[in-house]
Design an enzyme around this catalytic site. Sequence first.
Site, PDB file in Angstrom:
ATOM      1  N   TYR A   6      22.923  69.918  -6.549  1.00 58.91           N
ATOM      2  CA  TYR A   6      22.009  68.919  -5.993  1.00 58.91           C
ATOM      3  C   TYR A   6      21.874  69.076  -4.479  1.00 58.91           C
ATOM      4  CZ  TYR A   6      21.583  66.477 -10.414  1.00 58.91           C
ATOM      5  OH  TYR A   6      21.294  66.164 -11.723  1.00 58.91           O
ATOM      6  N   SER A  41      16.978  71.905 -31.242  1.00 58.65           N
ATOM      7  CA  SER A  41      17.552  70.757 -31.950  1.00 58.65           C
ATOM      8  C   SER A  41      18.454  71.225 -33.081  1.00 58.65           C
ATOM      9  CB  SER A  41      16.433  69.881 -32.528  1.00 58.65           C
ATOM     10  OG  SER A  41      15.699  69.282 -31.506  1.00 58.65           O
ATOM     11  N   PHE A  98       9.950  68.929 -26.518  1.00 58.19           N
ATOM     12  CA  PHE A  98      10.525  70.259 -26.411  1.00 58.19           C
ATOM     13  C   PHE A  98       9.979  70.911 -25.147  1.00 58.19           C
ATOM     14  CE2 PHE A  98      11.096  70.771 -31.289  1.00 58.19           C
ATOM     15  CZ  PHE A  98      12.198  69.942 -31.236  1.00 58.19           C
ATOM     16  N   GLU A 123      25.697  62.670 -15.721  1.00 56.97           N
ATOM     17  CA  GLU A 123      26.088  64.001 -16.206  1.00 56.97           C
ATOM     18  C   GLU A 123      27.599  64.154 -16.272  1.00 56.97           C
ATOM     19  OE1 GLU A 123      23.849  66.396 -13.446  1.00 56.97           O
ATOM     20  OE2 GLU A 123      21.995  65.483 -14.187  1.00 56.97           O
TER      21      GLU A 123
END
Length: 398
Positions: A98, A209, A389, A140
């Site tokens: 970040y 998935s 997606f 996260e």
Amino acid sequence: MLSEKSTATVRATLPAVGAAIGDITELFYGKLFAAHPELIRDLFNRGNQNAGLQKQALAGSIAAFATYLVEHPDARPDVMLNRIAHKHASLGVTREQYGVVHKHLFEAIVEILGEAVTPEVAEAWDEVYWLMANALIAIEERLYAEQQVLAGDVWRDWTVAARIEETADCTTFHLTPADDSPAPGFKPGQYVSVQVELPDGARQIRQYSLSSAPGSPVRSITVKRVHGPAASGPDGEVSNHLHAEVATGDALRVSAPYGDLVLRDSAAPVILASAGIGCTPMLSMLEHLADTAHTAQVTVLHADRSPADHALRTDHRALTHKLPDATAHFWYEADAEPGDHAGRLDLTNVPVAPGTQAYLCGPLPFMRAARQQLMAKGVAPADIAYEVFGPDLWLASA
């Protein structure tokens, strides 16, 4: 919470930043990849970068976050943040990255907006960035802890136990842990990242998935081969590699499971609506409902080009039939068979029970149409969840 001073500055400059955000993100990615070529080689989706999709998604998320802070000063957009955090966790994004993004993003902002970026403006947007970044970092790190992995260390080796050609362009890969250790648990609807090494040495990553139920000893992913020219872009690098190069017995690098579109633990009626390869998380949910003897109404909706293009069609029907109160409705643009519907999804004659919880997965136009029809049928917006997606362009283009 954004400070009062910064709120006033962001509110005043949001139109200018919003109008330039596309140019800012274009320049940002150029600077980022020039300084860190390993990121475009081994982390970012090169296809989405070339098509501009990731840039649109970043622009949309930044603008949406800033707008939310200004309009709702005592809250934050947790739904959006959770969706982004799950994607990041599946890629192994770390806190340190970040800081790298901040450096190149703010260089791009200054270069594009020039003298308009006064110290006061820079301070306000810096506050916006770190509010968003620190919120994502916290989510996260919690996700990593839940999977009992170190931050960013989400990868393990799996073995392809079998591969099944579902359609001309869809293949299912059954996976087992290479070290024979227990497979990590997951929730129905979640995905994993798969990392492959391509001929040029790049290690590209894509999310797929999990199409099996959580209780299965074997994990399954169904991969659709992406033909780029048909979608005005390049061929899918990872999907084509998996189809052409990966055989039974081969090893794959697979992440821990993540994803915020998960089946709620509820006795409510359920609608599972999908289009194309969007059926894969719905199959996991459907199998879980069958395995847990869900008694409320379940309505399965799927739209596709034709029955031949409908991956896992047999499983879609068979799992529906396992439930005591379930129906399946399939729409096909061509070659619809008796009992199916011709054309696109149309819920006019589909009963929807009060209190239904709906889950959507497919192309954005399909999901927008399905969501509108479901709300017209009385489904509450809060009870309609979706999965995209690739980059989530819903906010960027809504």
